[in-house]
Design an enzyme around this catalytic site. Sequence first.
Site, mmCIF file in Angstrom:
data_model
loop_
_atom_site.group_PDB
_atom_site.id
_atom_site.type_symbol
_atom_site.label_atom_id
_atom_site.label_comp_id
_atom_site.label_asym_id
_atom_site.label_seq_id
_atom_site.Cartn_x
_atom_site.Cartn_y
_atom_site.Cartn_z
ATOM 1 N N ASP A 70 1.012 -1.046 0.058
ATOM 2 C CA ASP A 70 0.059 0.174 0.207
ATOM 3 C C ASP A 70 0.859 1.135 -0.054
ATOM 4 O O ASP A 70 2.051 1.210 0.635
ATOM 5 C CB ASP A 70 -0.977 -0.153 1.595
ATOM 6 C CG ASP A 70 -0.375 -0.406 2.648
ATOM 7 O OD1 ASP A 70 0.944 -0.565 2.837
ATOM 8 O OD2 ASP A 70 -0.431 -0.709 3.102
ATOM 9 N N ASP A 72 1.220 4.728 1.692
ATOM 10 C CA ASP A 72 1.107 5.186 2.167
ATOM 11 C C ASP A 72 1.506 7.188 2.644
ATOM 12 O O ASP A 72 2.648 7.031 2.056
ATOM 13 C CB ASP A 72 1.073 5.096 4.053
ATOM 14 C CG ASP A 72 0.624 3.845 4.408
ATOM 15 O OD1 ASP A 72 -0.069 3.972 3.767
ATOM 16 O OD2 ASP A 72 1.712 3.265 4.621
ATOM 17 N N ASP A 151 10.543 3.177 13.326
ATOM 18 C CA ASP A 151 11.578 2.398 13.426
ATOM 19 C C ASP A 151 12.604 2.016 12.597
ATOM 20 O O ASP A 151 13.997 1.902 12.823
ATOM 21 C CB ASP A 151 10.370 0.753 13.707
ATOM 22 C CG ASP A 151 9.785 0.346 12.596
ATOM 23 O OD1 ASP A 151 9.980 0.999 11.444
ATOM 24 O OD2 ASP A 151 8.692 -0.497 12.447
HETATM 25 P P1 ATP Z 1 4.106 -3.740 4.996
HETATM 26 O O1 ATP Z 1 4.313 -3.075 3.722
HETATM 27 O O2 ATP Z 1 3.849 -4.897 5.702
HETATM 28 O O3 ATP Z 1 2.874 -3.021 5.258
HETATM 29 P P2 ATP Z 1 5.083 -1.317 6.480
HETATM 30 O O4 ATP Z 1 6.343 -0.478 6.710
HETATM 31 O O5 ATP Z 1 4.602 -0.008 5.507
HETATM 32 O O6 ATP Z 1 5.460 -2.754 5.610
HETATM 33 P P3 ATP Z 1 3.233 -0.653 8.196
HETATM 34 O O7 ATP Z 1 3.147 -1.382 9.562
HETATM 35 O O8 ATP Z 1 2.199 -0.531 6.918
HETATM 36 O O9 ATP Z 1 4.450 -1.072 8.223
HETATM 37 O O10 ATP Z 1 3.860 0.727 9.223
HETATM 38 C C1 ATP Z 1 4.228 1.926 7.724
HETATM 39 C C2 ATP Z 1 5.107 2.940 8.710
HETATM 40 O O11 ATP Z 1 4.636 3.512 9.854
HETATM 41 C C3 ATP Z 1 6.568 2.147 9.041
HETATM 42 O O12 ATP Z 1 7.096 2.431 7.296
HETATM 43 C C4 ATP Z 1 7.264 2.502 10.099
HETATM 44 O O13 ATP Z 1 7.511 3.780 8.876
HETATM 45 C C5 ATP Z 1 6.237 3.529 10.478
HETATM 46 N N1 ATP Z 1 5.593 2.283 11.899
HETATM 47 C C6 ATP Z 1 4.586 1.565 12.133
HETATM 48 N N2 ATP Z 1 4.907 0.969 13.317
HETATM 49 C C7 ATP Z 1 5.453 1.395 14.156
HETATM 50 C C8 ATP Z 1 6.100 1.291 15.403
HETATM 51 N N3 ATP Z 1 5.870 0.044 15.653
HETATM 52 N N4 ATP Z 1 7.369 1.924 16.231
HETATM 53 C C9 ATP Z 1 8.214 2.669 14.922
HETATM 54 N N5 ATP Z 1 7.424 3.483 13.520
HETATM 55 C C10 ATP Z 1 6.459 2.289 12.660
HETATM 56 MG MG MG Z 2 2.189 -0.626 5.742
#
Ligand code: ATP
Ligand code: MG
Length: 449
Positions: A70, A72, A151
């Site tokens: 996705d 964001d 993170d």
């Molecule tokens: P995926 O492709 O699996 O969705 P993602 O990196 O987009 O991976 P998400 O859980 O959707 O992961 O979170 C979006 C963003 O928000 C992450 O890339 C990170 O920058 C931030 N984020 C999410 N959860 C946390 C957390 N617990 N602590 C710090 N930053 C976080």
């Molecule tokens: Mg994501």
Amino acid sequence: MIRRLISKVFGGSSGGGKPTILPLARHGIRREHIHPCALKVTRTLNDHGYAAFVVGGAVRDLLIEREPKDFDIATDATPEEVRQCFRRSRIIGRRFQIVHVYCGADTIEVTTFRASQGEPEADEDRVTAEDGLILRDNVFGSQTEDAARRDFTVNALYYDPENEEIWDSHGGVADAKKRVLRMIGDPEARYREDPVRMLRAARFAAKLEFRIDPATRAPIAKLAPLLERIPAARLFDEMIKLLLSGHAERGIHQLRAEGLHHGIFPMLDALLDDPARKAFLHAALHDTDERVRNEQSASPAFLIACLLWFDMNAAWHKLQDRGEPAQAALFAAMDQALEQQRDTLAFPRRFDGTIKEIWSLQPRFEQRSGARPYRLLTHPRFRAGYDFLLIRSKGGDAPQELADWWTRFQDANEAERAAMLQPAKTGEAKRRRRRGPKKRADEGTPNLA
Ligand code: ATP
Ligand code: MG
């Protein structure tokens, strides 16, 4: 308190200086790689005078040439300001307020830049427990601060579609190239703020095939018990993300390698140490990963049914050995297996109906005479039950011949089906005559949904 001071003086998790701005030639991500809805959102925000970036997983995945799940968006507009820019949008969430912008059938998540750690303590919008765990976090900040509270370095990349630039404050582009997962700031402090980051480390390492940087990995073994403080629902969500990531098999092994499974998958030791269970788990996870990668459906209920199957089965046999009739024993065993795991695995009760149906269909697949196979074909959960049977046969828990029979029976024409039926067992026929036309105990699986 002392940690906060140290982190203020030495940077700590609030560190991270001005971003390095990388042009297209340094990263190769073109505007066309961004989902049209996400582009529309950044453009609209720009037109209203706000900064807007594609952030997080999408930039990371594009950098390593994977298809993002996705897109964001992060912006300096407040949630209320974002909402005013888009007619079809809604503010959601409490701990993290975000705006959902609707675009055709798609939803784009828009987040306002948030401040990193080390803000004034008496702040109504940020609540931090004594030991550093963030309880509520709605303090808005700058782009730099927003990057510092993310993170991993590869998750803190900001892509500006207008200029085709990446803003990188923590060396995420270099880490992505090296395929390293590195925590921003002091790893131990960041895990204490939010222990779920430990699970995320395992999940991303498995999913991206990245190595976890040694300093990022080191504190996990010691801090794993902090996961006990995380609400069950959040742990469950994280577990489902791991299981449905298309890399569940590697993810589960990574979790265990980091010692993180005790709080979330306590049954994992039993599953991986017993050869029979291991073969079944392997078949289940392998199948799920294939389904996810082929964009077929994969349901949490089905996975939970797989994870608890052996416990349920053992309880069922035990009750039957004690003389309980088959169906009563089955129902008692199903409740027992689900309740026993509820505390730790913490899956919502809404899955119970489906899980029980998948399980209780299994003995019915063994009945291949008379009208029963035909009735089973019309059961609303036949497909899930059959998929489960296939996994059992791949994992050595059901005869391959039985699975093959059902594969053929489904596609056969009427004459072929009739020829496939097995003769009723003589004992069974006698018992039936004695009992009259009533359903046998293990036949009448009611609709449990
Ligand atoms: P995926 O492709 O699996 O969705 P993602 O990196 O987009 O991976 P998400 O859980 O959707 O992961 O979170 C979006 C963003 O928000 C992450 O890339 C990170 O920058 C931030 N984020 C999410 N959860 C946390 C957390 N617990 N602590 C710090 N930053 C976080
Ligand atoms: Mg994501």
